[in-house]
Design a protein around this motif. Structure first.
Motif, PDB file in Angstrom:
ATOM      1  N   ARG A 230       1.538   4.486  -1.356  1.00 24.87           N
ATOM      2  CA  ARG A 230       2.658   5.149  -2.024  1.00 24.87           C
ATOM      3  C   ARG A 230       3.677   5.650  -1.007  1.00 24.87           C
ATOM      4  O   ARG A 230       4.874   5.416  -1.137  1.00 24.87           O
ATOM      5  CB  ARG A 230       2.126   6.296  -2.885  1.00 24.87           C
ATOM      6  CG  ARG A 230       3.185   7.085  -3.602  1.00 24.87           C
ATOM      7  CD  ARG A 230       2.572   8.228  -4.425  1.00 24.87           C
ATOM      8  NE  ARG A 230       1.593   9.021  -3.716  1.00 24.87           N
ATOM      9  CZ  ARG A 230       1.880  10.026  -2.885  1.00 24.87           C
ATOM     10  NH1 ARG A 230       3.121  10.360  -2.653  1.00 24.87           N
ATOM     11  NH2 ARG A 230       0.918  10.703  -2.285  1.00 24.87           N
ATOM     12  N   GLU A 231       3.218   6.335   0.028  1.00 23.29           N
ATOM     13  CA  GLU A 231       4.134   6.854   1.041  1.00 23.29           C
ATOM     14  C   GLU A 231       4.708   5.738   1.919  1.00 23.29           C
ATOM     15  O   GLU A 231       5.859   5.804   2.325  1.00 23.29           O
ATOM     16  CB  GLU A 231       3.441   7.897   1.915  1.00 23.29           C
ATOM     17  CG  GLU A 231       3.257   9.231   1.237  1.00 23.29           C
ATOM     18  CD  GLU A 231       4.569   9.873   0.797  1.00 23.29           C
ATOM     19  OE1 GLU A 231       5.560   9.812   1.539  1.00 23.29           O
ATOM     20  OE2 GLU A 231       4.587  10.424  -0.310  1.00 23.29           O
TER      21      GLU A 231
ATOM     22  N   ASP B 288       9.882 -10.076   0.197  1.00 21.83           N
ATOM     23  CA  ASP B 288       9.378  -8.860  -0.425  1.00 21.83           C
ATOM     24  C   ASP B 288       8.554  -8.043   0.571  1.00 21.83           C
ATOM     25  O   ASP B 288       7.551  -8.528   1.093  1.00 21.83           O
ATOM     26  CB  ASP B 288       8.524  -9.221  -1.639  1.00 21.83           C
ATOM     27  CG  ASP B 288       8.069  -8.002  -2.413  1.00 21.83           C
ATOM     28  OD1 ASP B 288       8.472  -6.875  -2.066  1.00 21.83           O
ATOM     29  OD2 ASP B 288       7.303  -8.181  -3.375  1.00 21.83           O
ATOM     30  N   PRO B 289       8.952  -6.807   0.840  1.00 22.30           N
ATOM     31  CA  PRO B 289       8.206  -5.972   1.794  1.00 22.30           C
ATOM     32  C   PRO B 289       6.766  -5.683   1.374  1.00 22.30           C
ATOM     33  O   PRO B 289       5.970  -5.237   2.188  1.00 22.30           O
ATOM     34  CB  PRO B 289       9.019  -4.679   1.851  1.00 22.30           C
ATOM     35  CG  PRO B 289      10.383  -5.061   1.414  1.00 22.30           C
ATOM     36  CD  PRO B 289      10.192  -6.157   0.416  1.00 22.30           C
ATOM     37  N   ALA B 290       6.412  -5.930   0.132  1.00 21.22           N
ATOM     38  CA  ALA B 290       5.021  -5.717  -0.305  1.00 21.22           C
ATOM     39  C   ALA B 290       4.064  -6.589   0.491  1.00 21.22           C
ATOM     40  O   ALA B 290       2.882  -6.276   0.611  1.00 21.22           O
ATOM     41  CB  ALA B 290       4.885  -5.997  -1.798  1.00 21.22           C
ATOM     42  N   ALA B 291       4.556  -7.672   1.072  1.00 14.76           N
ATOM     43  CA  ALA B 291       3.713  -8.565   1.873  1.00 14.76           C
ATOM     44  C   ALA B 291       3.627  -8.123   3.334  1.00 14.76           C
ATOM     45  O   ALA B 291       2.829  -8.670   4.091  1.00 14.76           O
ATOM     46  CB  ALA B 291       4.251  -9.993   1.799  1.00 14.76           C
ATOM     47  N   PHE B 292       4.432  -7.142   3.744  1.00  9.91           N
ATOM     48  CA  PHE B 292       4.402  -6.669   5.126  1.00  9.91           C
ATOM     49  C   PHE B 292       3.092  -5.934   5.400  1.00  9.91           C
ATOM     50  O   PHE B 292       2.555  -5.231   4.542  1.00  9.91           O
ATOM     51  CB  PHE B 292       5.562  -5.723   5.418  1.00  9.91           C
ATOM     52  CG  PHE B 292       6.928  -6.368   5.466  1.00  9.91           C
ATOM     53  CD1 PHE B 292       7.080  -7.742   5.503  1.00  9.91           C
ATOM     54  CD2 PHE B 292       8.064  -5.583   5.478  1.00  9.91           C
ATOM     55  CE1 PHE B 292       8.347  -8.321   5.569  1.00  9.91           C
ATOM     56  CE2 PHE B 292       9.330  -6.148   5.539  1.00  9.91           C
ATOM     57  CZ  PHE B 292       9.466  -7.522   5.582  1.00  9.91           C
ATOM     58  N   SER B 293       2.616  -6.025   6.618  1.00 12.14           N
ATOM     59  CA  SER B 293       1.393  -5.325   7.035  1.00 12.14           C
ATOM     60  C   SER B 293       1.521  -3.822   6.817  1.00 12.14           C
ATOM     61  O   SER B 293       0.531  -3.155   6.513  1.00 12.14           O
ATOM     62  CB  SER B 293       1.094  -5.614   8.503  1.00 12.14           C
ATOM     63  OG  SER B 293       0.842  -6.974   8.699  1.00 12.14           O
ATOM     64  N   GLU B 294       2.712  -3.293   6.985  1.00 11.81           N
ATOM     65  CA  GLU B 294       2.943  -1.861   6.791  1.00 11.81           C
ATOM     66  C   GLU B 294       2.453  -1.403   5.424  1.00 11.81           C
ATOM     67  O   GLU B 294       1.894  -0.317   5.292  1.00 11.81           O
ATOM     68  CB  GLU B 294       4.428  -1.548   6.945  1.00 11.81           C
ATOM     69  CG  GLU B 294       4.833  -0.133   6.619  1.00 11.81           C
ATOM     70  CD  GLU B 294       4.226   0.909   7.544  1.00 11.81           C
ATOM     71  OE1 GLU B 294       4.058   2.057   7.114  1.00 11.81           O
ATOM     72  OE2 GLU B 294       3.907   0.581   8.707  1.00 11.81           O
ATOM     73  N   LEU B 295       2.642  -2.218   4.410  1.00 10.02           N
ATOM     74  CA  LEU B 295       2.221  -1.842   3.061  1.00 10.02           C
ATOM     75  C   LEU B 295       0.819  -2.353   2.727  1.00 10.02           C
ATOM     76  O   LEU B 295       0.039  -1.653   2.098  1.00 10.02           O
ATOM     77  CB  LEU B 295       3.229  -2.366   2.036  1.00 10.02           C
ATOM     78  CG  LEU B 295       4.581  -1.678   2.137  1.00 10.02           C
ATOM     79  CD1 LEU B 295       5.659  -2.516   1.513  1.00 10.02           C
ATOM     80  CD2 LEU B 295       4.524  -0.319   1.510  1.00 10.02           C
ATOM     81  N   ARG B 296       0.510  -3.555   3.138  1.00 11.60           N
ATOM     82  CA  ARG B 296      -0.801  -4.127   2.787  1.00 11.60           C
ATOM     83  C   ARG B 296      -1.961  -3.356   3.393  1.00 11.60           C
ATOM     84  O   ARG B 296      -3.006  -3.230   2.778  1.00 11.60           O
ATOM     85  CB  ARG B 296      -0.888  -5.585   3.233  1.00 11.60           C
ATOM     86  CG  ARG B 296      -0.041  -6.518   2.389  1.00 11.60           C
ATOM     87  CD  ARG B 296      -0.254  -7.936   2.773  1.00 11.60           C
ATOM     88  NE  ARG B 296      -0.260  -8.056   4.230  1.00 11.60           N
ATOM     89  CZ  ARG B 296      -0.553  -9.143   4.897  1.00 11.60           C
ATOM     90  NH1 ARG B 296      -0.874 -10.227   4.254  1.00 11.60           N
ATOM     91  NH2 ARG B 296      -0.515  -9.172   6.209  1.00 11.60           N
ATOM     92  N   TYR B 297      -1.801  -2.855   4.615  1.00 12.59           N
ATOM     93  CA  TYR B 297      -2.915  -2.218   5.302  1.00 12.59           C
ATOM     94  C   TYR B 297      -2.779  -0.701   5.423  1.00 12.59           C
ATOM     95  O   TYR B 297      -3.568  -0.071   6.107  1.00 12.59           O
ATOM     96  CB  TYR B 297      -3.090  -2.829   6.695  1.00 12.59           C
ATOM     97  CG  TYR B 297      -3.318  -4.316   6.632  1.00 12.59           C
ATOM     98  CD1 TYR B 297      -4.396  -4.845   5.943  1.00 12.59           C
ATOM     99  CD2 TYR B 297      -2.448  -5.203   7.233  1.00 12.59           C
ATOM    100  CE1 TYR B 297      -4.604  -6.214   5.857  1.00 12.59           C
ATOM    101  CE2 TYR B 297      -2.641  -6.572   7.161  1.00 12.59           C
ATOM    102  CZ  TYR B 297      -3.720  -7.067   6.473  1.00 12.59           C
ATOM    103  OH  TYR B 297      -3.922  -8.414   6.390  1.00 12.59           O
ATOM    104  N   SER B 298      -1.794  -0.132   4.779  1.00 11.26           N
ATOM    105  CA  SER B 298      -1.579   1.306   4.880  1.00 11.26           C
ATOM    106  C   SER B 298      -2.698   2.076   4.185  1.00 11.26           C
ATOM    107  O   SER B 298      -3.230   1.648   3.165  1.00 11.26           O
ATOM    108  CB  SER B 298      -0.244   1.694   4.253  1.00 11.26           C
ATOM    109  OG  SER B 298      -0.072   3.092   4.318  1.00 11.26           O
TER     110      SER B 298
END
Length: 181
Positions: free
Chosen positions: A61-62, A47-57
């Motif tokens: 939303r974007e 699940d990409p929700a666990a990627f740093s890109e999303l966790r620390y953004s």
């Protein structure tokens, strides 16, 4: 005939179609989690929700908008397929992604969906892979943490309108190093 029930029905159908055709999200349940299944090069991810890109953004939303994970995985799968000899098999698991740039809050800006490129936001990936040759012998395997810390110092090899140009160059660099003949 009463026009009110008909108008309500038309409105309900319009709203339903708008809800189902909204922007795609990388964390959506309908999004794939693998490309190249059953081929010589398979790329998968959790699940990409666990990627740093999303966790620390700074703008979740974007950061979650679009299908950039699938696009990067497709790109990686195609490039590895060209780089390895026929008969070889490569399995890649993407463990983490941090895309180049970051969404920043800019005072008096009219929008917060602009990705800003700065040296402090380099593209990074963590991958786990296994490369097996045609005879079944393991050529290479393991975890790789790749980054392009100087991504703004050289010309991107892709058009300026490709939002993943720096991330794709990171993939190209890793493939050249890892799968050189």
């Amino acid at each position: 005939m009463n026009a009110r029930p008909l108008a309500c029905l038309v409105l309900a159908l319009s709203l339903a179609s708008c809800a189902s055709t909204g922007p795609r999200m990388v964390t959506g349940s309908g999004q794939p989690r693998e490309v190249g299944e059953g081929t010589a090069v398979n790329v998968r991810w959790a699940d990409p929700a666990a990627f740093s890109e999303l966790r620390y953004s700074q703008n979740h939303r974007e950061a979650a908008r679009g299908d950039w994970v699938v696009e990067l995985a497709d790109y990686m799968q195609a490039k590895i397929t060209k780089a390895v000899p026929a008969g070889d098999r490569v399995d890649v698991e993407i463990l983490d992604i941090t895309r180049a740039g970051e969404y920043e809050w800019i005072p008096r800006a009219t929008s917060d969906d602009i990705r800003v490129m700065r040296d402090v936001y380099p593209p990074r990936m963590t991958l786990n892979f296994r490369h097996v040759d045609a005879s079944g012998a393991v050529v290479a395997e393991g975890e790789r943490k790749i980054a392009d810390l100087a991504y703004l110092q050289s010309q991107p090899p892709f058009p300026a309108n490709d939002p993943l140009r720096y991330d794709k160059r990171l993939i190209d660099t890793w493939i050249r190093r890892e799968f050189k003949r």
